[in-house]
Motif scaffolding. Structure first.
Motif, mmCIF file in Angstrom:
data_model
loop_
_atom_site.group_PDB
_atom_site.id
_atom_site.type_symbol
_atom_site.label_atom_id
_atom_site.label_comp_id
_atom_site.label_asym_id
_atom_site.label_seq_id
_atom_site.Cartn_x
_atom_site.Cartn_y
_atom_site.Cartn_z
ATOM 1 N N SER A 63 56.238 -27.206 71.793
ATOM 2 C CA SER A 63 56.295 -26.111 70.882
ATOM 3 C C SER A 63 54.459 -26.122 69.951
ATOM 4 O O SER A 63 54.358 -24.982 69.663
ATOM 5 C CB SER A 63 57.228 -26.259 69.581
ATOM 6 N N ALA A 64 54.142 -27.426 69.969
ATOM 7 C CA ALA A 64 53.007 -27.465 69.191
ATOM 8 C C ALA A 64 51.688 -26.720 70.018
ATOM 9 O O ALA A 64 50.907 -25.621 69.611
ATOM 10 C CB ALA A 64 52.416 -28.933 69.060
ATOM 11 N N LEU A 65 51.709 -26.918 71.293
ATOM 12 C CA LEU A 65 51.113 -26.118 72.198
ATOM 13 C C LEU A 65 51.223 -24.856 72.161
ATOM 14 O O LEU A 65 50.306 -23.991 72.248
ATOM 15 C CB LEU A 65 51.202 -26.721 73.671
ATOM 16 N N GLY A 66 52.514 -24.031 72.094
ATOM 17 C CA GLY A 66 52.777 -22.814 72.097
ATOM 18 C C GLY A 66 52.125 -22.271 70.789
ATOM 19 O O GLY A 66 51.654 -20.921 70.665
ATOM 20 N N GLY A 67 52.514 -22.856 69.599
ATOM 21 C CA GLY A 67 51.962 -22.413 68.456
ATOM 22 C C GLY A 67 50.435 -22.055 68.307
ATOM 23 O O GLY A 67 49.991 -21.496 67.544
ATOM 24 N N ALA A 68 49.764 -23.027 68.852
ATOM 25 C CA ALA A 68 48.384 -23.143 68.876
ATOM 26 C C ALA A 68 47.707 -22.379 69.917
ATOM 27 O O ALA A 68 46.539 -22.316 70.309
ATOM 28 C CB ALA A 68 47.894 -24.498 69.092
ATOM 29 N N ALA A 69 48.552 -21.589 70.887
ATOM 30 C CA ALA A 69 48.076 -20.944 71.977
ATOM 31 C C ALA A 69 46.900 -20.058 71.537
ATOM 32 O O ALA A 69 47.100 -19.165 70.464
ATOM 33 C CB ALA A 69 49.072 -20.211 72.716
ATOM 34 N N THR A 70 45.936 -19.918 72.373
ATOM 35 C CA THR A 70 44.829 -18.991 71.922
ATOM 36 C C THR A 70 44.902 -17.799 73.401
ATOM 37 O O THR A 70 43.970 -16.867 73.255
ATOM 38 C CB THR A 70 43.446 -19.570 71.953
ATOM 39 N N GLY A 71 45.535 -18.011 74.334
ATOM 40 C CA GLY A 71 45.596 -17.187 75.453
ATOM 41 C C GLY A 71 47.062 -16.970 76.129
ATOM 42 O O GLY A 71 47.872 -17.796 75.829
ATOM 43 N N GLN A 72 47.157 -16.137 76.886
ATOM 44 C CA GLN A 72 48.276 -15.975 77.835
ATOM 45 C C GLN A 72 48.820 -17.088 78.395
ATOM 46 O O GLN A 72 50.184 -17.614 78.717
ATOM 47 C CB GLN A 72 48.045 -14.738 78.665
ATOM 48 N N ALA A 73 47.921 -17.741 79.403
ATOM 49 C CA ALA A 73 48.300 -18.848 80.212
ATOM 50 C C ALA A 73 48.602 -19.939 79.424
ATOM 51 O O ALA A 73 49.888 -20.729 79.758
ATOM 52 C CB ALA A 73 47.094 -19.253 80.883
ATOM 53 N N THR A 74 48.112 -20.344 78.270
ATOM 54 C CA THR A 74 48.717 -21.377 77.225
ATOM 55 C C THR A 74 49.919 -21.431 76.976
ATOM 56 O O THR A 74 50.724 -22.063 76.843
ATOM 57 C CB THR A 74 47.542 -21.763 76.385
ATOM 58 N N MET A 75 50.110 -19.959 76.528
ATOM 59 C CA MET A 75 51.469 -19.672 75.810
ATOM 60 C C MET A 75 52.578 -19.702 77.033
ATOM 61 O O MET A 75 53.644 -20.355 76.685
ATOM 62 C CB MET A 75 51.525 -18.172 75.564
ATOM 63 N N LEU A 76 52.380 -19.121 78.221
ATOM 64 C CA LEU A 76 53.435 -19.238 79.411
ATOM 65 C C LEU A 76 53.734 -20.573 79.902
ATOM 66 O O LEU A 76 54.824 -21.111 80.093
ATOM 67 C CB LEU A 76 52.958 -18.590 80.301
ATOM 68 N N GLY A 77 52.681 -21.485 79.645
ATOM 69 C CA GLY A 77 52.463 -22.957 80.106
ATOM 70 C C GLY A 77 53.647 -23.765 79.057
ATOM 71 O O GLY A 77 54.346 -24.349 79.429
ATOM 72 N N ALA A 78 53.133 -23.458 77.848
ATOM 73 C CA ALA A 78 54.037 -24.148 76.683
ATOM 74 C C ALA A 78 55.575 -23.567 76.853
ATOM 75 O O ALA A 78 56.220 -24.462 76.625
ATOM 76 C CB ALA A 78 53.213 -23.438 75.409
ATOM 77 N N ARG A 79 55.719 -22.400 77.056
ATOM 78 C CA ARG A 79 57.218 -21.923 77.248
ATOM 79 C C ARG A 79 57.879 -22.658 78.572
ATOM 80 O O ARG A 79 59.037 -22.967 78.398
ATOM 81 C CB ARG A 79 57.296 -20.489 77.396
ATOM 82 N N ALA A 80 57.214 -22.871 79.533
ATOM 83 C CA ALA A 80 57.868 -23.681 80.777
ATOM 84 C C ALA A 80 58.166 -24.907 80.206
ATOM 85 O O ALA A 80 59.168 -25.408 80.708
ATOM 86 C CB ALA A 80 56.779 -23.433 81.845
ATOM 87 N N LEU A 81 57.028 -25.722 79.538
ATOM 88 C CA LEU A 81 57.337 -26.981 78.984
ATOM 89 C C LEU A 81 58.612 -27.023 78.242
ATOM 90 O O LEU A 81 59.265 -28.067 78.457
ATOM 91 C CB LEU A 81 56.014 -27.420 78.414
ATOM 92 N N GLN A 82 58.768 -26.206 77.254
ATOM 93 C CA GLN A 82 59.833 -26.296 76.397
ATOM 94 C C GLN A 82 60.993 -26.174 76.960
ATOM 95 O O GLN A 82 61.979 -26.791 76.848
ATOM 96 C CB GLN A 82 59.899 -24.940 75.568
ATOM 97 N N GLY A 83 61.204 -25.186 78.364
ATOM 98 C CA GLY A 83 62.363 -25.187 78.940
ATOM 99 C C GLY A 83 62.548 -26.471 79.814
ATOM 100 O O GLY A 83 63.756 -26.868 79.763
ATOM 101 N N ALA A 84 61.427 -27.001 80.272
ATOM 102 C CA ALA A 84 61.786 -28.516 81.072
ATOM 103 C C ALA A 84 62.281 -29.334 80.209
ATOM 104 O O ALA A 84 63.257 -30.216 80.652
ATOM 105 C CB ALA A 84 60.178 -28.798 81.680
ATOM 106 N N PHE A 85 61.669 -29.504 79.056
ATOM 107 C CA PHE A 85 62.164 -30.664 78.071
ATOM 108 C C PHE A 85 63.678 -30.436 77.480
ATOM 109 O O PHE A 85 64.278 -31.234 77.211
ATOM 110 C CB PHE A 85 61.237 -30.792 77.094
ATOM 111 N N GLY A 86 63.891 -29.001 77.413
ATOM 112 C CA GLY A 86 65.356 -28.613 76.913
ATOM 113 C C GLY A 86 66.222 -28.899 77.910
ATOM 114 O O GLY A 86 67.473 -29.475 77.544
ATOM 115 N N ALA A 87 65.925 -28.866 79.245
ATOM 116 C CA ALA A 87 66.809 -29.310 80.452
ATOM 117 C C ALA A 87 67.029 -30.516 80.253
ATOM 118 O O ALA A 87 68.194 -31.102 80.853
ATOM 119 C CB ALA A 87 66.431 -28.747 81.553
ATOM 120 N N LEU A 88 66.250 -31.510 79.818
ATOM 121 C CA LEU A 88 66.553 -32.811 79.776
ATOM 122 C C LEU A 88 67.289 -33.221 78.446
ATOM 123 O O LEU A 88 68.282 -33.983 78.583
ATOM 124 C CB LEU A 88 65.094 -33.737 79.651
#
Length: 510
Positions: A97-122
């Motif tokens: 979430s911190a990575l998504g909030g601090a995102a400065t570009g598209q790649a960081t945002m999409l990566g942060a969202r995928a990580l949120q989903g992965a940790f949410g699945a745990l």
């Protein structure tokens, strides 16, 4: 109550109610995240320069990782221990979430969202399975799952309110940063108060083929529905994804029937009560997710509501869900069989949905939308509570994580199907209306705008008719498949050597 039964039953955890607070907080954070970003998406897209074509990936990246990894996350919780999986999931979710909030570009945002989903699945299956192994008394279990069910059902609407506030008065980045305090408080609290019962882990070796087949199969299925919404059902890639999902999931079921330590023991699915829960709940979520989307668009685009006002417009549904879950469901669950709460609950929700088929451009909020939402909330809250409890009821404790993951998976896949299927139906009905009433907007200006609004509302009401049918089907499945009686004095599943479904051990009510 015999002394033998009492000695077999573990003593209730004295800190279980404190633990529930932190488990509920974590669940609220995960459910909020499914909708909070939707309202912030237009602002984030503009700031980060995300193209229209890639915009949907901000939502899709989260859904694919979350839906695809849920079964794996549930099995990891069974293997590591639910408390450890829960705390690690929270820490990872906060970092993403911190990575998504601090995102400065598209790649960081999409990566942060995928990580949120992965940790949410745990995190999500660990939370539900902790409740399953900590609350063993039937009355206490009913209250605990009532609170959890209310959050699971109503959290999405809370996300719309919070997302509206944060986007309108602060900045879209706060829809990510807001997760951090939730996660920190829940993780610290869980670490200090949760005491996981001993002897409930599943230390069998990890089923790697099962992990790969289930993850790829579920990702292919969820992405297929997401792509169908944007590219159409006849698109070659969409069809390929569905065929791939069928092959992969078929291979997964075959593998699970043959391996010694399956990722998802088929006994979890084939027991008719749990199977009935997964199926009826998944269908009901199809209807609910589609409705959230349509009502949000209706209130903002047709009625001209601000994001904050739109969020508050969902409050009656939240109130109905909390009342249905904690007052009706929790009070009646120890008195009547679960199917007599789930079946009628889905039918009450279908009645509220039926009212919304009458939506028009000038419909009154107080006269139509408010009472419809109350009925929807009451019905879904009443049905969600026993469904959440039954999803792990009587399961071997070593399988509690994957059983919890299955109920989350049915909701996640249901949400993806609901958004794609009902959106497609609505868009098709809107186009047909515009073609057949083209003469009404021939003058341009206000006439054309009114035609567009009427066409949109016609599309929504057409799709809502399907949602009514889906909820009635959910009710029929719940009444036909779920045949367990009222949960009596409470039950904890005993671990069984042969891996068959365990028999509940009665627990003394104090």
């Amino acid at each position: 109550m015999s002394k033998t039964a009492e000695s077999l039953a573990p003593a209730p955890d004295p800190s279980r109610w404190k633990a529930l607070v932190f488990i509920a907080l974590a669940q609220l954070m995960v459910v909020l995240d499914a909708t909070i970003v939707n309202i912030a998406l237009p602002s984030a897209q503009q700031d980060l320069g995300i193209s229209d074509g890639n915009r949907q990936w901000v939502i899709t990246a989260y859904a694919l990782a979350f839906g695809g990894l849920l079964l794996f996350g549930g099995r990891i919780a069974d293997l590591w221990g639910r408390k450890r999986a829960f705390v690690v999931g929270l820490a990872g979710f906060a970092a993403a979430s911190a990575l998504g909030g601090a995102a400065t570009g598209q790649a960081t945002m999409l990566g942060a969202r995928a990580l949120q989903g992965a940790f949410g699945a745990l995190l999500a299956p660990a939370a539900l399975s902790l409740l399953a192994v900590m609350f063993t008394d039937a009355k206490e279990r009913a209250k605990a799952f009532g609170i959890y069910g209310a959050i699971a059902g109503g959290g999405g609407a809370v996300g719309l309110i919070l997302g509206g506030f944060l986007t309108e008065y602060l900045n879209w980045r706060w829809t990510f940063f807001v997760n951090i305090p939730f996660a920190v408080v829940a993780a610290v609290g869980a670490y200090l108060v949760i005491r996981e019962p001993s002897g409930t882990r599943n230390r069998a070796p990890l089923d790697i083929p099962g992990v790969l087949l289930s993850t790829l199969g579920l990702v292919s299925l969820v992405y297929g529905f997401t792509r169908a919404e944007s590219e159409g059902w006849s698109d070659a890639t969409t069809i390929g994804l569905f065929v791939g999902a069928a092959v992969l999931l078929g291979a997964f079921v075959f593998t699970e029937s043959k391996v010694r330590s399956p990722l998802l023991p088929l006994r979890v699915l084939t027991e008719r009560n749990r199977g009935g829960v997964y199926l009826s709940l998944g269908l009901a979520v199809i209807a609910m997710f589609g409705l959230f989307l349509f009502l949000t668009y209706y209130l903002q685009v047709v009625k001209g509501y601000s994001p904050v006002k739109t969020g508050f417009a969902f409050l009656p549904m939240i109130a109905g869900m909390i009342t249905g879950s904690t007052q009706i469901g929790a009070r009646l669950m120890t008195r009547v069989p679960p199917r007599l709460l789930m079946g009628p609950g889905f039918l009450v929700a279908a009645t509220g949905m039926l009212m919304l088929t009458q939506l028009e451009v000038g419909s009154s909020y107080a006269g139509l939308i408010l009472p419809a939402q109350l009925l929807l909330g009451l019905g879904m809250g009443t049905a969600f509570m026993p469904a959440m409890s039954l999803s792990t009821y009587g399961v071997d404790p070593a399988d509690a994580g994957v059983a919890s993951a299955m109920v989350n998976t049915s909701q996640q896949v249901g949400g993806a199907i609901g958004t794609a299927l009902l959106n497609t139906i609505a868009a098709s009905a809107t186009t047909s209306y515009l073609v057949s009433h083209a003469a009404d907007g021939a003058g341009g200006g206000a006439a054309a705008q009114l035609l567009q609004a009427r066409a949109m509302v016609h599309g929504y009401s057409s799709a809502i008719w399907w949602a009514v049918g889906i909820l009635v089907t959910s009710a029929a499945i719940a009444l036909a498949l779920i045949n367990t009686g009222k949960p009596g004095a409470g039950a904890v599943a005993a671990s069984s050597e042969d891996g068959e479904d365990a028999l509940p051990i009665p627990v003394a009510v104090h």
